[in-house]
Design a protein around this motif. Structure first.
Motif, PDB file in Angstrom:
ATOM      1  N   THR A 390     -44.390  26.553  49.012  1.00  0.00           N
ATOM      2  CA  THR A 390     -45.236  27.236  49.992  1.00  0.00           C
ATOM      3  C   THR A 390     -44.459  27.541  51.267  1.00  0.00           C
ATOM      4  N   GLY A 403     -44.334  32.212  53.958  1.00  0.00           N
ATOM      5  CA  GLY A 403     -43.045  31.660  53.557  1.00  0.00           C
ATOM      6  C   GLY A 403     -41.934  32.106  54.482  1.00  0.00           C
ATOM      7  N   TYR A 454     -38.383  30.109  45.101  1.00  0.00           N
ATOM      8  CA  TYR A 454     -38.993  28.819  44.783  1.00  0.00           C
ATOM      9  C   TYR A 454     -37.944  27.814  44.294  1.00  0.00           C
TER      10      TYR A 454
END
Length: 624
Positions: A390, A403, A454
């Protein structure tokens, strides 16, 4: 009795003969004048060179000790076999080569080649036949039967001895003979054909301090080139002693814990490094498996070298600086500092982790449990992947959190030292990889994706670090924002005990990160331990740190030593403040990396690096 009249000798013959004699004596006189008066000094020097010879006197290499004076490298007496080509009758050269080769277990052709090379280089100087010291028995056999070995000398020399060779080899390295090619550039610096030189590690980096200065011995020789007497002697100067920042006690505590883990098959390889965060001094550096540098000191055989090169665990590589690995969750410090510094997150940024996974375009991204609501401190302490997904790229779990993006993560990652060598005073340091969209386009010819963001956020994907890089980044947070250049040299001491060099700590940069954000990271790292994620039962010290697990490589089969490949690799990077608070007072930071170990994604994790860290620091600091 009648006498025969004698033939008349013409006057011009007397004149011609007399003229010839005058010419001859004039030429001889002129030549004598030239030799004695015009070029007298030149021919006198030639005569002296044939009669008087100056020979080098070996200088001992300096020692290497730890910060408390414990000897890590020293010299032992040994014997060297050399030849002086001018003293070898050419008719006996082949015979001598065969005899010496048989005695020293060397090919006769190799001995003959050495004699020829030295004859061409300088026939009056000795050339070493064997690059390894010879046993006392062989040395005595040669000296007692000198008539069988014309032109052969046996001289005392030193052989390098490394205490705890396998433990320190990745740091100290070893010495080796100067090659013919190297000699072309080194001879102007006083090196001789039979010299040794530092090949790797500290022996190589600090060659200029460790190497002694040759002396010389001037001898007189007779017409047969036999030594008559020593005319003058200039003693050699012993090399300096290099004092390292290493603490042998901590080095052995760290090594013992790691070796026990390997023997118990908890992991197959391991690295441990400790540093003083306040100045960059390396206190310990262990790389397992290593190698015994005494093999190189005595002369490693081709079969021994082949075995080291064939070992799939790469024992010749110092894994603390020479190999790169995914950082795993330890990299969440970079993601967190990036978001805090860019203002996309604060201490109170909340993410409600209600599930263990989510998908983006059909690709799942996981967490190790559904944590519920987390803020920055608890998200870091529980090592929630979704929390840091996140912060990096945004997720459905916190729609209002923007982000920070991969460019910012790369910016702060580089600021913390990732993607570039630390500059430690050791050779062959890897740079690691600090990826970014530009990096991927240049190296993979592919655009960056949200999945890459990510993966980067949790230290996977393209992120690759050395253990020392990771430790140095955490040390800069522990000390309040200074990235120091790690170093192993504490000081240099000459043979009289005088300190001749004390390098000052070198600052790489000040972090452009606020003290408030650095303090928040230190608090979060302490909570990793106190919350129980890095489980330390009955802890006696306020250790702070971060766990990490990376999955890569084969997860089945066995390595070259017959140990199980497990496919998971565990980190624990820690620092120890002077008191249980967030002040930047840590005097020691440490990283432990275990290769092929158990997966540690659980609340009371079984990451083997955590328990080892607790035992090592408590034993070292408390003297247990």
């Amino acid at each position: 009795m009648r006498e025969e009249p004698r033939a008349f000798v013409r006057t011009r013959r007397f004149i011609a003969f007399g003229a010839a004699m005058v010419v001859v004596f004039t030429a001889l006189t002129a030549r004598l004048y030239d030799i004695e008066l015009v070029h007298g000094d030149y021919y006198r020097d030639l005569s002296q060179q044939n009669r008087i010879l100056r020979l080098p006197v070996l200088a001992e290499r300096g020692g290497i000790v730890d910060r408390n004076g414990y000897v890590l490298a020293r010299n032992l007496p040994a014997f060297a076999v050399s030849v002086v080509p001018v003293d070898i009758p050419r008719a006996r050269e082949q015979e001598l080569s065969q005899r010496l080769g048989a005695l020293l277990d060397l090919p006769a052709d190799s001995v003959a080649a050495t004699i020829q090379q030295q004859r061409q280089r300088n026939p009056y100087e000795p050339g070493k036949i064997s690059t390894t010291p010879v046993p006392r028995e062989i040395a005595f056999a040669i000296t007692e039967r000198g008539e069988l070995f014309p032109g052969v000398r046996v001289d005392p020399e030193s052989i390098r001895l490394y205490a705890d060779g396998t433990l320190y080899a990745p740091v100290i390295g070893y010495t080796g003979p100067v090659t013919e090619e190297e000699l072309q550039t080194l001879k102007d610096r006083g090196y001789l054909a039979d010299d040794d030189i530092g090949r790797t590690g500290i022996e190589s980096v600090y060659e200029q301090y460790l190497r002694g200065t040759y002396g010389w011995r001037e001898i007189e020789r007779d017409a047969a080139q036999r030594e008559i007497q020593t005319l003058a002697l200039q003693p050699p100067t012993v090399g300096n002693t290099v004092v390292l920042t290493i603490d042998d006690r901590l080095q052995k505590l760290l090594d013992n814990e790691l070796r026990v883990g390997v023997e118990q098959d908890k992991f197959t390889q391991a690295v441990g490094v400790a540093v003083n965060p306040q100045n960059g001094e390396i206190l310990a550096m262990v790389s397992i498996p290593g190698y015994d540098n005494n093999l190189f000191a005595r002369g490693i055989s081709s079969s021994e070298l082949a075995a080291l090169n064939a070992d799939d665990r790469h024992p010749l590589v110092n894994k603390a600086i020479g190999d790169i690995y995914p950082a795993g969750s330890t990299f969440k410090m970079v993601t967190g500092l990036s978001a805090l510094s860019e203002g996309t997150a604060t201490r109170d940024t909340q993410v409600n982790v209600t599930a263990m996974s989510f998908s983006v375009s059909g690709t799942p991204f996981y967490d190790w449990r559904a944590h519920g609501t987390l803020n920055f401190v608890t998200g870091f302490a529980h090592s929630s992947d979704i929390y840091f997904y996140t912060l990096a790229g945004g997720t459905p779990f916190a729609p209002n959190v923007r982000g920070v993006g991969p460019e910012a993560i790369a910016k702060y990652g580089k600021m913390l030292g990732f993607g570039a060598p630390t500059g430690i005073d050791l050779p062959d340091e890897a740079a690691g990889i600090m990826p970014s969209p530009e990096w991927k386009l240049e190296n993979k010819n592919e655009p960056w994706t949200i999945g890459n963001t990510y993966q980067e956020a949790i230290g996977q994907g393209f992120v690759a670090v050395t253990p020392l890089q990771l430790l140095n980044a955490y040390a800069s947070v522990a000390n309040g924002g200074t990235l120091w250049q790690p170093h192993l040299l504490k000081q240099v001491v000459d043979s009289q005990g005088k300190v001749v060099a004390t390098p000052a700590p070198q600052m790489i940069r000040k972090l452009d990160i606020t003290q408030e954000n650095l303090r928040l990271l230190r608090e979060s790292a302490r909570r990793v331990v106190t919350i129980g994620h890095a489980y330390m039962p009955n802890a006696k010290l306020p250790i702070a740190g971060k766990t990490g697990t990376a999955e890569f490589g084969a997860a089945t089969g066995k390595d070259g030593a017959g140990r199980n490949k497990l496919g998971f690799h565990n980190w624990f990077v820690s620092f120890l403040p002077q008191a249980d608070n967030t002040d930047p007072t840590a005097q020691i930071a440490m990283v432990i990396f275990t290769y092929d170990s158990s997966k540690s994604l659980c609340e009371n994790c079984f990451n083997p690096a955590v328990g080892m860290t607790q035992r090592i620091l408590e034993a070292y600091v408390l003297g247990k």
